[in-house]
Write a protein that holds these residues in place. Structure first.
Motif, PDB file in Angstrom:
ATOM      1  N   VAL A 148       0.831  -1.205   0.000  1.00  0.00           N
ATOM      2  CA  VAL A 148       0.000   0.000   0.000  1.00  0.00           C
ATOM      3  C   VAL A 148       0.864   1.253   0.000  1.00  0.00           C
ATOM      4  O   VAL A 148       0.603   2.224  -0.727  1.00  0.00           O
ATOM      5  N   GLU A 149       1.939   1.238   0.803  1.00  0.00           N
ATOM      6  CA  GLU A 149       2.826   2.398   0.859  1.00  0.00           C
ATOM      7  C   GLU A 149       3.466   2.656  -0.504  1.00  0.00           C
ATOM      8  O   GLU A 149       3.567   3.808  -0.952  1.00  0.00           O
ATOM      9  N   GLN A 150       3.909   1.579  -1.159  1.00  0.00           N
ATOM     10  CA  GLN A 150       4.558   1.743  -2.448  1.00  0.00           C
ATOM     11  C   GLN A 150       3.570   2.294  -3.490  1.00  0.00           C
ATOM     12  O   GLN A 150       3.900   3.190  -4.273  1.00  0.00           O
ATOM     13  N   ILE A 151       2.349   1.741  -3.502  1.00  0.00           N
ATOM     14  CA  ILE A 151       1.337   2.227  -4.447  1.00  0.00           C
ATOM     15  C   ILE A 151       0.983   3.683  -4.147  1.00  0.00           C
ATOM     16  O   ILE A 151       0.840   4.509  -5.050  1.00  0.00           O
ATOM     17  N   THR A 152       0.864   3.998  -2.858  1.00  0.00           N
ATOM     18  CA  THR A 152       0.506   5.364  -2.463  1.00  0.00           C
ATOM     19  C   THR A 152       1.573   6.353  -2.905  1.00  0.00           C
ATOM     20  O   THR A 152       1.272   7.445  -3.412  1.00  0.00           O
ATOM     21  N   ARG A 153       2.856   5.975  -2.703  1.00  0.00           N
ATOM     22  CA  ARG A 153       3.941   6.865  -3.137  1.00  0.00           C
ATOM     23  C   ARG A 153       3.825   7.165  -4.632  1.00  0.00           C
ATOM     24  O   ARG A 153       3.976   8.304  -5.070  1.00  0.00           O
ATOM     25  N   HIS A 154       3.595   6.112  -5.384  1.00  0.00           N
ATOM     26  CA  HIS A 154       3.509   6.289  -6.837  1.00  0.00           C
ATOM     27  C   HIS A 154       2.317   7.150  -7.220  1.00  0.00           C
ATOM     28  O   HIS A 154       2.407   8.045  -8.083  1.00  0.00           O
ATOM     29  N   ASP A 155       1.162   6.900  -6.580  1.00  0.00           N
ATOM     30  CA  ASP A 155      -0.058   7.618  -6.946  1.00  0.00           C
ATOM     31  C   ASP A 155      -0.012   9.084  -6.531  1.00  0.00           C
ATOM     32  O   ASP A 155      -0.585   9.945  -7.212  1.00  0.00           O
ATOM     33  N   ILE A 185       8.526  12.091  -1.031  1.00  0.00           N
ATOM     34  CA  ILE A 185       8.148  10.835  -1.675  1.00  0.00           C
ATOM     35  C   ILE A 185       9.389  10.124  -2.219  1.00  0.00           C
ATOM     36  O   ILE A 185       9.549   8.909  -2.081  1.00  0.00           O
ATOM     37  N   SER A 186      10.279  10.897  -2.843  1.00  0.00           N
ATOM     38  CA  SER A 186      11.512  10.299  -3.373  1.00  0.00           C
ATOM     39  C   SER A 186      12.343   9.707  -2.246  1.00  0.00           C
ATOM     40  O   SER A 186      12.903   8.610  -2.369  1.00  0.00           O
ATOM     41  N   ARG A 187      12.432  10.457  -1.131  1.00  0.00           N
ATOM     42  CA  ARG A 187      13.202   9.940   0.011  1.00  0.00           C
ATOM     43  C   ARG A 187      12.556   8.686   0.569  1.00  0.00           C
ATOM     44  O   ARG A 187      13.237   7.732   0.955  1.00  0.00           O
ATOM     45  N   SER A 188      11.214   8.663   0.577  1.00  0.00           N
ATOM     46  CA  SER A 188      10.503   7.471   1.057  1.00  0.00           C
ATOM     47  C   SER A 188      10.808   6.275   0.168  1.00  0.00           C
ATOM     48  O   SER A 188      11.013   5.153   0.644  1.00  0.00           O
ATOM     49  N   LEU A 189      10.849   6.507  -1.142  1.00  0.00           N
ATOM     50  CA  LEU A 189      11.198   5.420  -2.064  1.00  0.00           C
ATOM     51  C   LEU A 189      12.629   4.946  -1.834  1.00  0.00           C
ATOM     52  O   LEU A 189      12.927   3.752  -1.889  1.00  0.00           O
ATOM     53  N   ASP A 190      13.518   5.912  -1.566  1.00  0.00           N
ATOM     54  CA  ASP A 190      14.908   5.533  -1.276  1.00  0.00           C
ATOM     55  C   ASP A 190      14.990   4.683  -0.011  1.00  0.00           C
ATOM     56  O   ASP A 190      15.744   3.705   0.047  1.00  0.00           O
ATOM     57  N   LEU A 191      14.212   5.061   1.026  1.00  0.00           N
ATOM     58  CA  LEU A 191      14.219   4.287   2.266  1.00  0.00           C
ATOM     59  C   LEU A 191      13.710   2.875   2.023  1.00  0.00           C
ATOM     60  O   LEU A 191      14.231   1.901   2.594  1.00  0.00           O
ATOM     61  N   TYR A 192      12.707   2.761   1.183  1.00  0.00           N
ATOM     62  CA  TYR A 192      12.195   1.430   0.868  1.00  0.00           C
ATOM     63  C   TYR A 192      13.283   0.587   0.197  1.00  0.00           C
ATOM     64  O   TYR A 192      13.449  -0.592   0.497  1.00  0.00           O
ATOM     65  N   TYR A 237      19.008  -0.284  -2.759  1.00  0.00           N
ATOM     66  CA  TYR A 237      19.492   1.086  -2.947  1.00  0.00           C
ATOM     67  C   TYR A 237      20.905   1.067  -3.521  1.00  0.00           C
ATOM     68  O   TYR A 237      21.775   0.332  -3.051  1.00  0.00           O
ATOM     69  N   GLU A 238      21.146   1.897  -4.554  1.00  0.00           N
ATOM     70  CA  GLU A 238      22.459   1.986  -5.175  1.00  0.00           C
ATOM     71  C   GLU A 238      23.185   3.210  -4.617  1.00  0.00           C
ATOM     72  O   GLU A 238      22.869   4.352  -4.959  1.00  0.00           O
TER      73      GLU A 238
END
Length: 468
Positions: free
Chosen positions: A249-256, A299-306, A313-314
Motif C-alpha cells: 500500500v505504501e509503495q502504491i501510495t507513493r507512486h499515486d 516521496i523520493s526519500r521514502s522510495l529511497d528508504l524502501y 538502494y544503489e
C-alpha cells in the motif's frame, strides 16, 4: 529528542548491508523465545524424568530395601547366637547347642528365609539349610575380602525355590553376610537369604507408575507448548501478511501521490509563464512550488528508504566537504531554533566551526544532510526555551558528529530508539525520523549511537569512515 526513551541506555547500529533486516526480525520474534524455552524444557522432562526414575530413583529405593534386610539380618544373627558362645569363635561346638538349632529353625520358618548358613572364621560352613554344603568352605572374594574383615555385605539377586509346594519357581532374594566380631577379631559369619519377591514387585510397580506419570505430564506439557507455538506461528504469519500489505500500500501510495503533485507543478509553471501576476500572486505561487517540491522530495526519500530496507538502494558516494554540510544544516535550521528560543552551537575539534574549515569525505551529500538535519531538528523540537543544541564534529581515525540536547529521551521508546514507528512525546511524530537516519548511516558504511539520561541529556553520534 524524537523517538526516544527514559533510562540510561546506549543504542548502537553497526554497518552491514541487510544485517539490519535480520536483526529487526530477531527483535520482533524475541517474544517467542520463552515458548521455545518451555518447549525445550518439556522435551528434556519427557526424556529426563524416565531416565531419572530408572537410573536414580529406582536404584535408590532398591538400595533402601536391601539395606533394610541387611539391618534385619544383623539383628537376627546377633539374637540367634547363644549367650554361652556369644564372644567365642564360631566352630563345630555351635552345633552342639540345642538352643542355636532351635533358633535357626525359627529363622527359617518364622521369617521365611530361603537359606541360612553359619561360617567359621576360616570359611568352613558349620551349618547350612542345604545339608550337602556342611563342612565345605566358602572361599569367594566376598567372604575373604569383605566379610572376614568385619564388613557386612548384601546384594539383590534371584534363586530357584524348590521347597515351595508346586513346581519350582524363581524368586527375588536379598543375600546378606553378617560378620560376628569381638572388637577387631573376626569370630565367624552368618549368611541369610531373604525372599523379597513381594516387596520387589511392589517397588517395580511404583517405578512403573512413576515413569508412566512422568511421561504423561511431560507429553501433556509438550502438547500445550506445541499448541501455543502453533498459535504464535499463526499470529506471526498474520503479522507478516499485514507487513507485506502495508508495504504494498505504501509503495502504491507513493507512486499515486506523485501524479497529482506533478500536475500541481505543471500548473504553477503554466501560470508563471502564460499569465500576468502581481508580486503577491508570484509569492503565493513560489510558496506553492516550494510545498510541491518538498512533497516530491519526501516521496523520493521514502522510495529511497524502501530500497534501503530491501537492499536495492544503489549508493553513489562522491567527494564532499563534510564540514560545509554541517554549516548548511546549522544555517537552514537557525530560523527554527530562533522561533523556539534555542541556541545552536557548532564546533569542530577544540573550537567553533569556522567558514574556512574543510574536511573532504566520500559520501552521498544528500544522505548525510538528511541524517544530520533530522537529528538537529529533533534536538531543537525537544528543547525548552533557553536550551542549547550542539553539533560537535571531530576527525580522529573517523569523522564523527555528536548532536546533543538537554532533554532526556522518553523512557517508553529508549530501548527501541532506532526502530520503525517508535515515537513518544510528539503529537505529530511518526517514528520514522531516527529509523530513516539509521538506514542512511548504514548505507554510508557508518554507525549511529544514542546515549540518554536525566543528568546528561541526549546525545546522538554519527560516525563515518575517513578516506583511507
Amino acid at each position: 529528542m524524537d523517538d526516544s526513551g527514559r533510562r540510561d541506555n546506549t543504542a548502537r547500529i553497526h554497518p552491514g548491508g541487510l544485517r539490519w533486516l535480520i536483526l529487526t526480525r530477531r527483535n520482533r520474534d524475541r517474544h517467542g523465545y520463552p515458548l521455545l524455552g518451555i518447549l525445550v524444557l518439556a522435551v528434556l522432562c519427557a526424556v529426563a524424568l524416565p531416565l531419572i526414575n530408572a537410573l536414580v530413583i529406582y536404584p535408590a529405593y532398591t538400595e533402601i530395601m536391601v539395606g533394610t534386610f541387611e539391618d534385619a539380618a544383623r539383628r537376627l544373627a546377633v539374637l540367634t547366637i547363644p549367650p554361652s558362645i556369644k564372644h567365642s569363635r564360631l566352630g563345630p561346638a555351635v552345633l552342639d547347642t540345642p538352643r542355636f538349632l532351635a533358633d535357626v529353625y525359627r529363622l527359617e520358618t518364622d521369617f521365611g528365609l530361603l537359606r541360612v548358613r553359619v561360617l567359621s572364621p576360616d570359611g568352613k560352613i558349620l551349618y547350612s539349610t542345604d545339608l550337602a554344603e556342611i563342612d565345605s568352605f566358602e572361599s569367594g572374594p566376598i567372604f575373604t575380602d569383605r566379610v572376614s574383615k568385619g564388613r557386612r555385605y548384601a546384594r539383590l539377586g534371584a534363586m530357584r525355590n524348590e521347597s515351595a509346594p508346586g513346581p519350582a519357581s524363581t524368586v527375588d532374594t536379598v543375600e546378606t553376610f553378617v560378620p560376628i566380631m569381638r572388637g577387631d577379631e573376626f569370630l565367624g559369619a552368618f549368611e541369610l537369604v531373604f525372599d523379597v519377591t513381594g516387596p520387589k514387585r511392589k517397588l517395580e510397580r511404583f517405578n512403573l507408575y512413576a515413569t508412566v506419570g512422568s511421561f504423561v505430564i511431560s507429553f501433556a506439557l509438550l502438547g500445550v507448548v506445541l499448541l501455543l507455538i502453533r498459535q504464535e506461528a499463526a499470529k506471526e504469519h498474520s503479522r507478516l501478511q499485514a507487513d507485506k500489505l502495508r508495504e504494498d500500500v505504501e509503495q502504491i501510495t507513493r507512486h499515486d501521490i506523485k501524479t497529482p503533485l506533478l500536475g500541481v507543478l505543471s500548473g504553477i509553471t503554466y501560470l508563471e509563464n502564460y499569465t500576468t501576476l502581481d508580486p503577491e500572486q508570484k509569492e503565493l505561487l513560489e510558496d506553492m512550488r516550494h510545498a510541491a517540491n518538498t512533497g516530491m522530495d519526501l516521496i523520493s526519500r521514502s522510495l529511497d528508504l524502501y530500497k534501503m530496507e530491501t537492499g536495492a538502494y544503489e549508493y553513489a558516494p562522491a567527494d564532499v566537504d563534510i564540514l560545509s554540510v554541517c554549516r548548511r544544516v546549522a544555517d537552514d535550521l537557525s530560523d527554527l531554533a530562533r522561533q523556539k528560543g534555542v541556541t545552536m552551537e557548532v564546533t569542530f575539534g577544540d573550537g567553533p566551526l569556522r567558514r574556512e574549515d574543510a574536511l573532504p569525505l566520500s559520501v552521498e551529500e544528500n544522505l548525510f544532510y538528511a541524517v544530520l538535519a533530522n537529528l538537529v531538528k529533533n534536538g531543537i523540537e525537544a528543547s525548552e526555551f533557553g536550551d542549547t543544541v550542539s553539533m560537535r564534529g571531530a576527525a580522529d581515525g573517523e569523522f564523527s558528529v555528536a548532536v546533543h540536547n538537554r532533554a532526556p529521551v522518553p523512557e517508553a521508546v529508549r530501548a527501541h530508539f532506532f526502530d520503525k514507528y517508535a515515537t513518544a512525546g510528539k503529537r505529530t511524530g511518526t517514528g520514522l525520523g531516527t529509523y530513516s537516519a539509521r538506514l542512511m548511516v548504514e548505507v554510508m558504511g557508518g554507525r549511529i549511537d544514542m546515549d540518554s539520561s536525566e543528568e546528561r541529556g541526549t546525545t546522538v553520534t554519527v560516525a563515518l569512515p575517513l578516506r583511507p
